[in-house]
Design an enzyme around this catalytic site. Structure first.
Site, PDB file in Angstrom:
ATOM      1  CE  LYS A  13      -2.142  -0.710   3.897  1.00 15.45           C
ATOM      2  NZ  LYS A  13      -1.687  -2.753   4.360  1.00 15.45           N
ATOM      3  NE  ARG A  88      -4.749   0.907  11.123  1.00 15.25           N
ATOM      4  CZ  ARG A  88      -3.594   0.435  10.836  1.00 15.25           C
ATOM      5  NH1 ARG A  88      -4.118  -1.129   9.756  1.00 15.25           N
ATOM      6  NH2 ARG A  88      -2.951   0.981  10.258  1.00 15.25           N
ATOM      7  NE  ARG A 123       9.234  -5.916   5.351  1.00 13.14           N
ATOM      8  CZ  ARG A 123       8.302  -5.693   5.417  1.00 13.14           C
ATOM      9  NH1 ARG A 123       8.590  -4.806   5.179  1.00 13.14           N
ATOM     10  NH2 ARG A 123       7.792  -5.350   6.504  1.00 13.14           N
ATOM     11  NE  ARG A 156      10.387  -4.019   9.657  1.00 12.02           N
ATOM     12  CZ  ARG A 156       9.801  -3.238   9.865  1.00 12.02           C
ATOM     13  NH1 ARG A 156       9.890  -2.028   9.828  1.00 12.02           N
ATOM     14  NH2 ARG A 156       8.326  -4.321   9.305  1.00 12.02           N
ATOM     15  NE  ARG A 167       0.976  -5.589  10.828  1.00 14.58           N
ATOM     16  CZ  ARG A 167       2.517  -4.706  10.427  1.00 14.58           C
ATOM     17  NH1 ARG A 167       2.937  -5.982   9.900  1.00 14.58           N
ATOM     18  NH2 ARG A 167       1.758  -4.200   9.958  1.00 14.58           N
TER      19      ARG A 167
END
Length: 213
Positions: A13, A88, A123, A156, A167
């Site tokens: 996004k 949201r 990542r 992370r 999530r």
């Protein structure tokens, strides 16, 4: 153009929002950025928001909506804007309607859950210089070692697979119902998120071409 951009965490996004912002010369309004700025400045709403963020909870709608309302009424949004990360939930969308904000379109970037997990859990960040890598798409020359400064790489907390799945569950339960909400208003545009950023951008621009002057 007044646009909402939505999609699962890691769908791209922010990247696409920046591309649209550049093309149409309208600000991309990230709720996360505004919340962080309010926290950093220590505004009353920022202090309230911080207490929820520190506890790992969602910031209450009334705090988020207050910050959004101030921003949308500013001069920099007079020619349009892109909302990234808001609304949201259905109650937030209804609050946006109640504010009298009329959207032109709602763009949803569609990426399967398994791809999201692969993207985000792969990542790696350098503990020294902050350089970003990906085990599949942009791997370092040596495993878990930064090419630039030789420091170790880490994952992370937000990118850990179990966190990503959590999530995603929140997104599907709370945010994804917005697709039906906006489809009923004739505002929803769905675009498939591709492997290559530029391919997704091309699809997004094609989908939004109706708004070009």
């Amino acid at each position: 153009m007044k646009l909402i951009i939505m999609g699962a965490p890691g769908a791209g996004k922010g990247t696409q929002s920046a591309k649209i912002s550049e093309k149409w010369n309208i600000p991309a309004v990230s709720t996360g950025d505004m919340l962080r700025a309010a926290v950093k400045e220590g505004t009353p709403m920022g202090v309230t928001a911080k207490s929820y963020m520190d506890a790992g909870q969602l910031v209450p709608d009334e705090v988020v909506i207050g910050i959004i309302k101030d921003y949308l009424s500013s001069d920099q949004c007079s020619n349009g804007f892109i909302l990234d990360g808001f609304p949201r939930s259905i109650p937030q969308a209804e609050a946006l309607d109640a504010m009298g904000v009329k959207m032109d379109a709602v763009l949803s970037i569609e990426v399967p859950d398994e791809k999201i997990v692969e993207r985000m859990s792969g990542r790696r960040i350098c503990s020294g210089c902050g350089a970003s890598y990906h085990v599949l798409y942009n791997p370092p020359k040596a495993t878990d070692v930064c090419d630039a400064c030789g420091a170790s790489l880490y994952i992370r907390d937000d990118d850990a697979a179990e966190t990503v799945l959590k999530r995603l569950n929140t997104y599907h339960g709370t945010t994804e119902p917005l697709k039906d909400f906006y489809a009923a208003k004739g505002l929803l545009i769905c675009v498939e998120g591709r492997e290559k950023v530029e391919d997704t951008t091309a699809a997004v621009m094609q989908a939004l071409s109706q708004f070009e002057a």
